[in-house]
Design a protein around this motif. Structure first.
Motif, PDB file in Angstrom:
ATOM      1  N   ASP A 186      38.333  31.472  36.215  1.00  0.00           N
ATOM      2  CA  ASP A 186      38.217  31.757  38.187  1.00  0.00           C
ATOM      3  C   ASP A 186      37.696  31.437  38.585  1.00  0.00           C
ATOM      4  O   ASP A 186      35.821  30.525  38.026  1.00  0.00           O
ATOM      5  N   ARG A 189      35.719  32.664  42.642  1.00  0.00           N
ATOM      6  CA  ARG A 189      35.378  34.009  43.764  1.00  0.00           C
ATOM      7  C   ARG A 189      34.272  33.144  45.135  1.00  0.00           C
ATOM      8  O   ARG A 189      33.763  32.852  44.269  1.00  0.00           O
ATOM      9  N   ALA A 212      32.667  34.726  47.756  1.00  0.00           N
ATOM     10  CA  ALA A 212      32.089  36.014  48.063  1.00  0.00           C
ATOM     11  C   ALA A 212      31.762  35.865  49.666  1.00  0.00           C
ATOM     12  O   ALA A 212      29.896  35.022  50.581  1.00  0.00           O
ATOM     13  N   ASP A 216      35.376  39.182  49.237  1.00  0.00           N
ATOM     14  CA  ASP A 216      35.422  38.955  48.593  1.00  0.00           C
ATOM     15  C   ASP A 216      37.052  38.179  48.160  1.00  0.00           C
ATOM     16  O   ASP A 216      37.839  38.958  48.093  1.00  0.00           O
ATOM     17  N   ALA A 248      39.439  35.888  45.340  1.00  0.00           N
ATOM     18  CA  ALA A 248      39.176  35.807  43.919  1.00  0.00           C
ATOM     19  C   ALA A 248      40.405  34.694  43.889  1.00  0.00           C
ATOM     20  O   ALA A 248      41.477  34.935  44.643  1.00  0.00           O
ATOM     21  N   TYR A 249      39.737  33.797  43.011  1.00  0.00           N
ATOM     22  CA  TYR A 249      40.965  32.707  42.601  1.00  0.00           C
ATOM     23  C   TYR A 249      41.217  31.969  41.663  1.00  0.00           C
ATOM     24  O   TYR A 249      40.695  32.698  40.647  1.00  0.00           O
ATOM     25  N   GLU A 280      44.781  32.635  44.840  1.00  0.00           N
ATOM     26  CA  GLU A 280      44.098  33.794  45.613  1.00  0.00           C
ATOM     27  C   GLU A 280      45.365  34.488  44.041  1.00  0.00           C
ATOM     28  O   GLU A 280      46.083  34.759  43.872  1.00  0.00           O
ATOM     29  N   PRO A 328      43.140  41.777  42.990  1.00  0.00           N
ATOM     30  CA  PRO A 328      41.598  41.886  42.572  1.00  0.00           C
ATOM     31  C   PRO A 328      41.947  42.751  41.132  1.00  0.00           C
ATOM     32  O   PRO A 328      41.455  42.523  40.337  1.00  0.00           O
ATOM     33  N   THR A 343      41.266  39.847  38.612  1.00  0.00           N
ATOM     34  CA  THR A 343      40.110  39.386  38.579  1.00  0.00           C
ATOM     35  C   THR A 343      39.228  40.621  37.579  1.00  0.00           C
ATOM     36  O   THR A 343      39.063  40.210  36.811  1.00  0.00           O
ATOM     37  N   ARG A 362      37.219  39.835  33.068  1.00  0.00           N
ATOM     38  CA  ARG A 362      35.258  40.317  33.768  1.00  0.00           C
ATOM     39  C   ARG A 362      35.102  40.520  31.881  1.00  0.00           C
ATOM     40  O   ARG A 362      36.126  41.346  31.019  1.00  0.00           O
TER      41      ARG A 362
END
Length: 211
Positions: A141, A143, A145, A150, A152-153, A201, A204, A207, A211
């Motif tokens: 992943d 990102r 910012a 933001d 995310a990819y 992309e 969210p 993403t 985490r």
């Protein structure tokens, strides 16, 4: 009987090598100082300027302007690229001039900005800020910012191409990210090929689940 006549390196040669070595150390130190100063200043400015709730702009043929530079002598920063697994976090600036790539990752001006739809491309030196890309993997992943939000990819593919293979910058309808650096990473001199990272992309919620 062995000769006691030994050839000695002239003193001026020794002193020349010492001076050249000290000059190289001084140049490297100054370059590192410039890079760190720019990165710290722009990171603080980008953090202060971020507007997390700003709406994402739709695709437009006219590129949006990046964040104005702090002063006229530095390139305009547009965001911070992060690759969590590699513990990578570096400022992205507008442009691909050598002066920019010495202190930041450069956004290729002819490609969309991260908050626009399309294939946004970033470039960096393999022996500097983009050196950690040697360890990137499909599925990682990333990102960016920015003050506009933001983005995310997830890495879809990595490849090695020739410098003339500009098809890697082909426009896309969706928001994608392409990272480009020279290859091989350990090559001495001007590397003959390019290492490319292609990413798409991701929503969210995906993403957050990683985490």
């Amino acid at each position: 009987m062995p000769s006691t006549d030994r050839r000695r390196v002239p003193r001026w040669v020794v002193w020349t090598l010492v001076v050249v070595g000290l000059a190289c150390l001084a140049w490297s130190g100054f370059a590192a100082f410039q890079l760190n100063r720019y990165q710290r200043a722009e990171r603080a400015r980008l953090t202060a300027a971020r507007v997390e709730t700003a709406p994402v702009e739709p695709a437009s043929p006219a590129p949006s302007a990046p964040l104005p530079p702090g002063d006229s002598s530095t390139p305009a920063s547009i965001g911070i690229l992060e690759i969590p697994r590699l513990h990578f976090s570096q400022v992205v600036a507008e442009g691909d001039a050598e002066t920019t790539l010495k202190i930041a990752i450069g956004h290729l001006p002819d490609t969309p900005l991260p908050w626009q739809m399309g294939n946004s491309a970033l470039a960096g030196h393999r022996n500097a800020l983009f050196e950690p890309l040697r360890d990137i993997k499909v599925g990682d992943d990333m990102r960016i910012a920015t003050p506009r939000g933001d983005f995310a990819y997830r890495v879809r593919a990595t490849m090695i191409v020739n410098p003339e293979d500009v098809w890697i910058l082909t426009p896309t309808r969706d928001r994608t990210l392409t990272l480009v650096t020279c290859y091989p990473f350990t090559y001495v001199g001007h590397a003959p090929q390019r290492f490319v990272v292609s990413a798409d992309e991701i929503p969210p919620r995906q993403t957050a689940s990683r985490r």
